[in-house]
Design a protein around this motif. Sequence first.
Motif, PDB file in Angstrom:
ATOM      1  N   LYS A 182     -25.416  21.313  62.089  1.00  0.00           N
ATOM      2  CA  LYS A 182     -25.963  22.464  62.801  1.00  0.00           C
ATOM      3  C   LYS A 182     -25.433  22.530  64.235  1.00  0.00           C
ATOM      4  CE  LYS A 182     -30.361  23.132  60.328  1.00  0.00           C
ATOM      5  NZ  LYS A 182     -30.550  24.597  60.392  1.00  0.00           N
ATOM      6  N   VAL A 183     -25.341  21.377  64.882  1.00  0.00           N
ATOM      7  CA  VAL A 183     -24.836  21.341  66.255  1.00  0.00           C
ATOM      8  C   VAL A 183     -23.369  21.768  66.299  1.00  0.00           C
ATOM      9  CG1 VAL A 183     -24.215  19.800  68.163  1.00  0.00           C
ATOM     10  CG2 VAL A 183     -26.480  19.643  67.131  1.00  0.00           C
ATOM     11  N   TYR A 187     -21.946  25.075  68.174  1.00  0.00           N
ATOM     12  CA  TYR A 187     -20.905  24.922  69.190  1.00  0.00           C
ATOM     13  C   TYR A 187     -19.684  25.757  68.856  1.00  0.00           C
ATOM     14  CZ  TYR A 187     -17.271  22.670  72.002  1.00  0.00           C
ATOM     15  OH  TYR A 187     -16.227  22.426  72.866  1.00  0.00           O
ATOM     16  N   GLU A 188     -19.248  25.707  67.588  1.00  0.00           N
ATOM     17  CA  GLU A 188     -18.065  26.462  67.178  1.00  0.00           C
ATOM     18  C   GLU A 188     -18.323  27.970  67.210  1.00  0.00           C
ATOM     19  OE1 GLU A 188     -16.992  24.744  63.407  1.00  0.00           O
ATOM     20  OE2 GLU A 188     -15.767  23.199  64.362  1.00  0.00           O
ATOM     21  N   ALA A 189     -19.598  28.358  67.128  1.00  0.00           N
ATOM     22  CA  ALA A 189     -19.954  29.777  67.227  1.00  0.00           C
ATOM     23  C   ALA A 189     -20.110  30.219  68.678  1.00  0.00           C
ATOM     24  CB  ALA A 189     -21.250  30.046  66.456  1.00  0.00           C
ATOM     25  N   GLY A 190     -19.983  29.274  69.599  1.00  0.00           N
ATOM     26  CA  GLY A 190     -20.081  29.603  71.022  1.00  0.00           C
ATOM     27  C   GLY A 190     -21.503  29.791  71.512  1.00  0.00           C
ATOM     28  N   LYS A 191     -22.483  29.247  70.812  1.00  0.00           N
ATOM     29  CA  LYS A 191     -23.882  29.410  71.193  1.00  0.00           C
ATOM     30  C   LYS A 191     -24.339  28.271  72.107  1.00  0.00           C
ATOM     31  CE  LYS A 191     -24.520  33.008  68.519  1.00  0.00           C
ATOM     32  NZ  LYS A 191     -24.803  34.358  69.066  1.00  0.00           N
ATOM     33  N   PRO A 192     -25.225  28.546  73.072  1.00  0.00           N
ATOM     34  CA  PRO A 192     -25.807  27.477  73.892  1.00  0.00           C
ATOM     35  C   PRO A 192     -26.526  26.470  72.996  1.00  0.00           C
ATOM     36  CG  PRO A 192     -26.295  29.625  74.836  1.00  0.00           C
ATOM     37  CD  PRO A 192     -25.709  29.890  73.474  1.00  0.00           C
ATOM     38  N   LEU A 193     -26.363  25.200  73.311  1.00  0.00           N
ATOM     39  CA  LEU A 193     -26.933  24.162  72.444  1.00  0.00           C
ATOM     40  C   LEU A 193     -28.390  23.888  72.804  1.00  0.00           C
ATOM     41  CD1 LEU A 193     -23.943  21.675  72.108  1.00  0.00           C
ATOM     42  CD2 LEU A 193     -24.627  23.553  70.603  1.00  0.00           C
ATOM     43  N   THR A 194     -29.254  24.802  72.387  1.00  0.00           N
ATOM     44  CA  THR A 194     -30.694  24.590  72.472  1.00  0.00           C
ATOM     45  C   THR A 194     -31.208  24.305  71.065  1.00  0.00           C
ATOM     46  OG1 THR A 194     -31.247  26.916  72.099  1.00  0.00           O
ATOM     47  CG2 THR A 194     -30.844  26.228  74.387  1.00  0.00           C
ATOM     48  N   VAL A 195     -32.366  23.672  70.974  1.00  0.00           N
ATOM     49  CA  VAL A 195     -32.936  23.361  69.661  1.00  0.00           C
ATOM     50  C   VAL A 195     -33.107  24.628  68.832  1.00  0.00           C
ATOM     51  CG1 VAL A 195     -34.965  22.466  68.445  1.00  0.00           C
ATOM     52  CG2 VAL A 195     -34.090  21.260  70.460  1.00  0.00           C
ATOM     53  N   GLU A 196     -33.582  25.685  69.473  1.00  0.00           N
ATOM     54  CA  GLU A 196     -33.825  26.939  68.748  1.00  0.00           C
ATOM     55  C   GLU A 196     -32.510  27.526  68.222  1.00  0.00           C
ATOM     56  OE1 GLU A 196     -34.905  26.221  71.766  1.00  0.00           O
ATOM     57  OE2 GLU A 196     -37.062  25.960  71.382  1.00  0.00           O
ATOM     58  N   ASN A 197     -31.473  27.564  69.054  1.00  0.00           N
ATOM     59  CA  ASN A 197     -30.181  28.104  68.619  1.00  0.00           C
ATOM     60  C   ASN A 197     -29.558  27.274  67.502  1.00  0.00           C
ATOM     61  OD1 ASN A 197     -30.244  30.237  70.414  1.00  0.00           O
ATOM     62  ND2 ASN A 197     -28.981  29.220  71.960  1.00  0.00           N
ATOM     63  N   VAL A 198     -29.626  25.965  67.662  1.00  0.00           N
ATOM     64  CA  VAL A 198     -29.012  25.078  66.671  1.00  0.00           C
ATOM     65  C   VAL A 198     -29.708  25.203  65.319  1.00  0.00           C
ATOM     66  CG1 VAL A 198     -28.651  22.651  66.059  1.00  0.00           C
ATOM     67  CG2 VAL A 198     -28.107  23.452  68.368  1.00  0.00           C
ATOM     68  N   GLN A 199     -31.023  25.288  65.329  1.00  0.00           N
ATOM     69  CA  GLN A 199     -31.769  25.374  64.074  1.00  0.00           C
ATOM     70  C   GLN A 199     -31.447  26.650  63.297  1.00  0.00           C
ATOM     71  OE1 GLN A 199     -33.121  23.103  62.539  1.00  0.00           O
ATOM     72  NE2 GLN A 199     -34.900  22.136  63.477  1.00  0.00           N
ATOM     73  N   GLU A 200     -30.923  27.668  63.964  1.00  0.00           N
ATOM     74  CA  GLU A 200     -30.583  28.914  63.287  1.00  0.00           C
ATOM     75  C   GLU A 200     -29.304  28.801  62.461  1.00  0.00           C
ATOM     76  OE1 GLU A 200     -30.296  31.852  66.327  1.00  0.00           O
ATOM     77  OE2 GLU A 200     -32.470  31.994  66.653  1.00  0.00           O
ATOM     78  N   HIS A 201     -28.534  27.739  62.686  1.00  0.00           N
ATOM     79  CA  HIS A 201     -27.245  27.605  62.009  1.00  0.00           C
ATOM     80  C   HIS A 201     -27.355  26.779  60.720  1.00  0.00           C
ATOM     81  CE1 HIS A 201     -25.821  29.199  65.819  1.00  0.00           C
ATOM     82  NE2 HIS A 201     -24.675  29.456  65.222  1.00  0.00           N
TER      83      HIS A 201
END
Length: 317
Positions: A182-183, A187-201
């Motif tokens: 997920k991380v 990261y490869e999607a260019g998203k900020p690495l927050t728990v909420e953002n990571v869990q969406e992947h």
Amino acid sequence: MSQQNQKPAYGGQAIIEGVMFAGKRITVSAIRRKNNAIEYYEERKVNRPVLQKLKKIPFVRGTVALIEATSVGNKHLNYASDRLDVHPDDDGEIESAEKTSKMAMIFGVAAVGVFAFLFGNVLFTAIPVFIAELFSPIFPGHVAQNLLEGFFKFLILVGYIYLITFMPLIKRVFQYHGAEHKVINAYEAGKPLTVENVQEHSRLHYRCGSSFMLFTVIIGVMIYLLVPFDNIIERVVHRLLLIPVVLGVSYEVLQGTNKLRNIPVLKWLGLPGLWLQLLTTKQPKDDQVEVSIASFEKMLEREKTLEDEEKVGGPIV
């Protein structure tokens, strides 16, 4: 050019109560201790000119990279396992034991990791041969025996992974494996690495070692079809000698499916490996994602520091 293509490809590995990430210059793992604190372990990559040259040769670089990754990963796994269920207040005993046998640990852990990797591949290669041979009266012939051998290899692989998922510790390792993916995906999607953002992947990734294991089964069947045999001894010898070939080709296929994953139709080539990851990864909890993010960000930080040091010709003070 997409953000994914602009970013370097980083690798990871789930370990006990944590995650290891590998950069170009260093590997970093973060683990969750009993007092809920996150602790780090770093292993600087040693520049070995011979290995660096070998890793540039297609079909050879796969085996070299896998053995090297197994050796390094085993050191991180050893570090994490030593601290499992040990409170940080009692770390003095662990550090004392590590200091006493430091040289043995450096060489022993690496050797054991490589040996286990090679021994596992030998068993995984030879056992299906003998099982398939038992059915030779019903399924005779070179093609039928190869297909049957591949079928039993697939059953052993999936069955083994499925059975160990019932072990609580392995289930948590697979959750960290999901957090690692997920991380990387975030990261490869260019998203900020927050728990909420990571869990969406997604917890699945084309570059995963689980996909590699499945590719060795599929590629092995194809390669073995090209090698005739007269008896079971000759068959086993051929299989063992071809292990580096199967690993090398499978590694190239894995890298290829990762590069093609955004191309319509061709992206389906990587789906079998993703399906296997449904077993080897589990949905992580937020605190596990937090550990994975911490490991990845620490790796990026150390990579940047080491890169800056290389530019100025020495450690930054």
